[in-house]
Motif scaffolding. Structure first.
Motif, PDB file in Angstrom:
ATOM      1  N   ALA A 123       0.828  -1.209   0.000  1.00 26.17           N
ATOM      2  CA  ALA A 123       0.000   0.000   0.000  1.00 26.17           C
ATOM      3  C   ALA A 123       0.868   1.268   0.000  1.00 26.17           C
ATOM      4  O   ALA A 123       0.575   2.238   0.699  1.00 26.17           O
ATOM      5  N   GLY A 124       1.961   1.207  -0.769  1.00 29.87           N
ATOM      6  CA  GLY A 124       2.774   2.406  -0.943  1.00 29.87           C
ATOM      7  C   GLY A 124       3.775   2.694   0.156  1.00 29.87           C
ATOM      8  O   GLY A 124       4.510   3.672   0.077  1.00 29.87           O
ATOM      9  N   ARG A 125       3.808   1.858   1.182  1.00 30.77           N
ATOM     10  CA  ARG A 125       4.721   2.089   2.310  1.00 30.77           C
ATOM     11  C   ARG A 125       5.689   0.926   2.474  1.00 30.77           C
ATOM     12  O   ARG A 125       5.284  -0.239   2.342  1.00 30.77           O
ATOM     13  N   ILE A 126       6.911   1.240   2.803  1.00 30.62           N
ATOM     14  CA  ILE A 126       7.890   0.192   3.108  1.00 30.62           C
ATOM     15  C   ILE A 126       7.422  -0.517   4.376  1.00 30.62           C
ATOM     16  O   ILE A 126       7.065   0.142   5.358  1.00 30.62           O
ATOM     17  N   ASP A 127       7.386  -1.845   4.350  1.00 31.00           N
ATOM     18  CA  ASP A 127       7.012  -2.537   5.591  1.00 31.00           C
ATOM     19  C   ASP A 127       8.012  -3.608   6.008  1.00 31.00           C
ATOM     20  O   ASP A 127       7.805  -4.280   7.009  1.00 31.00           O
ATOM     21  N   TYR A 128       9.089  -3.724   5.224  1.00 29.57           N
ATOM     22  CA  TYR A 128      10.103  -4.692   5.653  1.00 29.57           C
ATOM     23  C   TYR A 128      11.464  -4.307   5.096  1.00 29.57           C
ATOM     24  O   TYR A 128      11.600  -4.027   3.904  1.00 29.57           O
ATOM     25  N   VAL A 129      12.481  -4.279   5.960  1.00 31.70           N
ATOM     26  CA  VAL A 129      13.876  -4.142   5.552  1.00 31.70           C
ATOM     27  C   VAL A 129      14.644  -5.123   6.428  1.00 31.70           C
ATOM     28  O   VAL A 129      14.716  -4.924   7.644  1.00 31.70           O
TER      29      VAL A 129
END
Ligand code: DI6
Ligand code: FE
Length: 390
Positions: free
Chosen positions: A21-27
């Motif tokens: 949904a347009g957001r980074i959620d995992y690094v």
């Protein structure tokens, strides 16, 4: 290159980055990465935040190649402006273009920035200088995101030059901007910030202050073309209004730097204009650095003083002409540029921030600054959507 911390590139090796949904959620480690419908293999490549161009005049019609020739024959930028050329000549061309023509002229420049990794950019008005034509410029700027996927922030730069209708009536023009045009354009949702050209060939500090007071009354942040051609005390003025950024700064004094530092303002460096005007006075980089003023680097993309439609060459110039390190230059096109635009959701690769990402065929960050051209991104993701290759 995550730029996750205040210092260093924040390089991580053998990691995966995911977004939703347009957001980074995992690094993190590949093994723990959530599976997503689309995956890109980034072996041997470098992932960076999407680049941010925090100062452009990208919407305009016509060009000024003839003036380029005049300047090569010895005419100065200020002389050309005084003779009715310069900004005024772009104003004439821009006023003649309807909204679709203006968009058609401007869109390729936004795409050129995108092809070099720019996912967010600022665009100023200031070549219309009438209510209708300033509105048209800002409306064109607002149409670009739907066409390119980039995010655009607008600045109202009615105080760029005095239009012929107000010749010798600078104070009247400022009053008109402050009391009529700015409130009208702000009410239409076209203005994210207010900018002005504070210069002997532009507007005086008291005039800029009157405009800034109007911006403040409307709750709009300010930025300023400050001390580009002479020391007008522009940086200190901007700092008094707690503005977002003071831009150019070639002639800024030690007091100006101290004021920026105390007020927490960003210094936006524009080496493309310095280069194109063959300026010799550099902005006070050492003083800015010593005072920990965040430095952004932008193109100043415009037809007169910086015909430059790519951000990475500006980073290269910031290093070679101004003495920035590659890390400073890259921060200037990411974290610090985001701050100059009052955007706190981008500029680094950190969970929770916007998925604006660029994958480069490079092994170390300095390559992005070292290559003047010819390093096309392998992938550009803007707000979670792949937009390059086009
Ligand atoms: N300073 C600049 O470098 C641009 N505007 C400004 O206030 C130049 C704009 C132009 O020459 O068209
Ligand atoms: Fe500019």
């Amino acid at each position: 290159m995550t730029l996750a911390d205040a210092h260093g590139y924040g390089l991580l090796e053998d990691v995966s980055v995911a977004w939703r949904a347009g957001r980074i959620d995992y690094v993190g480690p590949r093994a723990g990465c959530p599976r997503r419908p689309h995956e890109w293999e980034a072996e041997g490549a470098l992932l960076t935040p999407g680049l941010i161009d925090s100062h452009t005049h990208l919407v305009f019609a016509g060009d000024r190649a003839g003036e380029f020739e005049q300047r090569l024959l010895g005419a100065s930028y200020a002389e050309i402006a005084a003779a009715g050329g310069g900004i005024a000549s772009t104003v004439r061309a821009t006023r003649h273009a309807d909204e679709d023509a203006l968009l058609a002229a401007s869109l390729p420049r936004a795409l050129a920035l995108r092809a070099d990794g720019v996912t967010t950019l600022e665009i100023k008005s200031g070549y219309g200088l009438s209510l209708d034509s300033e509105r048209r410029m800002l409306r064109v700027a607002r149409r670009i995101p739907a066409l390119t996927g980039q995010d655009v922030r607008t600045s109202f730069l009615g105080a760029h030059a005095l239009p012929p209708e107000f010749a010798d009536r600078g104070d009247d023009y400022i009053a008109t901007l402050a009391h009529d045009w700015l409130p009208a354009l702000a009410a239409e949702g076209l203005v994210d910030a207010v900018d002005a050209f504070c210069e002997t060939i532009g507007f005086s500090p008291p005039q800029v202050e009157r405009l800034f007071a109007a911006a403040r009354a409307l709750g709009l942040p300010v930025r300023l073309h400050a001390d580009q051609l002479s020391d007008q005390g522009g940086a200190a003025l901007l700092a008094r209004y707690r503005g977002l950024s003071a831009d150019h700064l070639e002639y800024t004094s030690a007091e100006g730097v101290a004021a920026l530092a105390a007020a927490g303002c960003v210094a936006v460096l524009l080496p493309g204009a310095f280069y194109s005007l063959r300026e010799t006075k550099r902005p006070p980089i050492e003083a800015l650095r010593a005072a920990s003023v965040p430095m952004a680097v932008a193109t100043d993309l415009n037809p007169g003083s910086s015909p430059l439609c790519a951000l990475r060459p500006a980073l290269n110039m910031a290093c070679l002409l101004f003495g920035l390190t590659p890390e400073e230059a890259l921060r200037g096109a990411t974290v610090h540029a985001a701050r100059a635009l009052d955007l706190h959701d981008r500029g680094r690769i950190v969970p929770g921030l916007r998925a604006d990402l660029v994958l480069w065929q490079a092994t170390q960050p300095s390559e992005l600054v070292y290559w003047l051209s010819g390093l096309p991104p392998r992938l550009v993701v803007a707000g979670g959507a792949p937009v390059e290759p086009a």
